[in-house]
Design an enzyme around this catalytic site. Structure first.
Site, short mmCIF file in Angstrom:
data_model
loop_
_atom_site.label_atom_id
_atom_site.label_comp_id
_atom_site.label_asym_id
_atom_site.label_seq_id
_atom_site.Cartn_x
_atom_site.Cartn_y
_atom_site.Cartn_z
CD GLU A 102 43.11 85.28 67.65
OE1 GLU A 102 43.28 84.38 66.81
OE2 GLU A 102 44.02 86.00 68.05
CG ASP A 103 44.52 80.99 66.01
OD1 ASP A 103 44.42 81.94 66.83
OD2 ASP A 103 45.55 80.77 65.36
CG ASP A 106 50.08 81.11 74.09
OD1 ASP A 106 49.98 80.22 74.93
OD2 ASP A 106 51.17 81.49 73.64
CE LYS A 134 48.89 76.63 73.71
NZ LYS A 134 50.22 77.07 73.21
CG PHE A 155 53.58 74.96 69.56
CD1 PHE A 155 53.44 76.34 69.51
CD2 PHE A 155 53.65 74.25 68.37
CE1 PHE A 155 53.37 76.99 68.29
CE2 PHE A 155 53.59 74.90 67.15
CZ PHE A 155 53.45 76.28 67.11
CB VAL A 156 48.15 72.80 69.52
CG1 VAL A 156 48.03 72.09 70.85
CG2 VAL A 156 47.58 74.21 69.62
CG ASP A 162 51.74 78.88 61.61
OD1 ASP A 162 51.01 79.37 62.50
OD2 ASP A 162 52.83 79.36 61.27
NE ARG A 168 49.14 79.27 58.33
CZ ARG A 168 49.19 80.01 59.43
NH1 ARG A 168 48.34 79.81 60.40
NH2 ARG A 168 50.10 80.96 59.56
P1 5GP Z 1 48.38 85.31 72.41
O1 5GP Z 1 49.61 84.89 73.16
O2 5GP Z 1 48.45 86.75 72.04
O3 5GP Z 1 47.13 84.95 73.14
O4 5GP Z 1 48.37 84.46 71.06
C1 5GP Z 1 48.81 85.04 69.87
C2 5GP Z 1 48.75 84.10 68.72
O5 5GP Z 1 49.78 83.16 68.90
C3 5GP Z 1 47.50 83.23 68.51
O6 5GP Z 1 46.46 83.91 67.88
C4 5GP Z 1 48.08 82.16 67.63
O7 5GP Z 1 48.09 82.58 66.29
C5 5GP Z 1 49.48 82.01 68.18
N1 5GP Z 1 49.60 80.85 69.07
C6 5GP Z 1 49.53 80.82 70.42
N2 5GP Z 1 49.68 79.57 70.90
C7 5GP Z 1 49.86 78.78 69.80
C8 5GP Z 1 50.05 77.37 69.63
O8 5GP Z 1 50.10 76.56 70.57
N3 5GP Z 1 50.19 76.94 68.35
C9 5GP Z 1 50.16 77.78 67.28
N4 5GP Z 1 50.31 77.24 66.07
N5 5GP Z 1 49.96 79.11 67.41
C10 5GP Z 1 49.82 79.60 68.65
MG MG Z 2 45.61 83.86 65.96
#
Ligand code: 5GP
Ligand code: MG
Length: 178
Positions: A102-103, A106, A134, A155-156, A162, A168
């Protein structure tokens, strides 16, 4: 490497390319040792993880497979928590050693919601590798096995991540400027 502007917001350099590549090389080498002979299957979650998965996989020197799935949509600068069904998961996971890529984690909602679907297929093992985590934003429990960077709740973008579709293609990771 000055600030970049996207949709009227300013982003400043946060993690430079060289540091990202250094961490990914170290992670690949750890996986090469831990998974030798196990023919792991990487499952990369699109879109955000495509650069991370690509660079990591190039440094995997053991026998391994990779597939790409699409799961969640993300809009704006805070997590929407929207999760859509997995598209593209066409490999049998039974008795396979799985590493989900996973990237970013969050809130944790995406993987927390999705992982049971993978466990249901009874893989031999299931580990999670993330580029970014995070910890201050995480409210849903996700067992993270490999993490390149723990970052503040900002936010990154860049390196696959993106902001509403753009950003990206940056080799470095930027964060929202104060
Ligand atoms: P989750 O909140 O479910 O852990 O994250 C869901 C998705 O939100 C991540 O896989 C990612 O694609 C996107 N995401 C969360 N935080 C960020 C951020 O700081 N920057 C960006 N570009 N995407 C984010
Ligand atoms: Mg993702």
């Amino acid at each position: 490497m000055s600030n970049i502007q996207l949709h009227g917001k300013s982003f400043e350099i946060f993690l430079p390319e060289a540091l990202i590549q250094e961490k990914i090389a170290a992670l690949a080498s750890e996986i090469n040792t831990a998974y030798a002979g196990k023919k792991p299957l990487f499952i990369a979650v699109l879109n955000g993880s495509f650069m991370f998965a690509s660079d990591l996989f190039k440094s995997i020197s053991i026998e391994a497979e990779i597939c790409f799935i699409k799961l969640a949509s993300y809009k704006g600068t805070t997590s929407t928590g929207q999760v859509i069904t997995a598209i593209g998961l066409d490999v049998d996971l039974t008795n396979r050693h799985i590493i989900v890529l996973e990237d970013i984690i969050d809130t944790g909602k995406t993987l927390h919601t999705f992982l049971p679907q993978l466990h249901n297929q009874q893989p031999a093992s299931l580990k999670i590798g993330v580029l970014l985590h995070k910890p201050d934003a995480t409210v849903f429990e996700v067992p993270i096995d490999y993490c390149c960077f723990s970052i503040p709740n900002k936010f990154v973008l860049g390196y696959g991540l993106d902001y509403d579709g753009y950003g990206r293609n940056s080799r470095d990771i930027y964060k929202l400027a104060e």
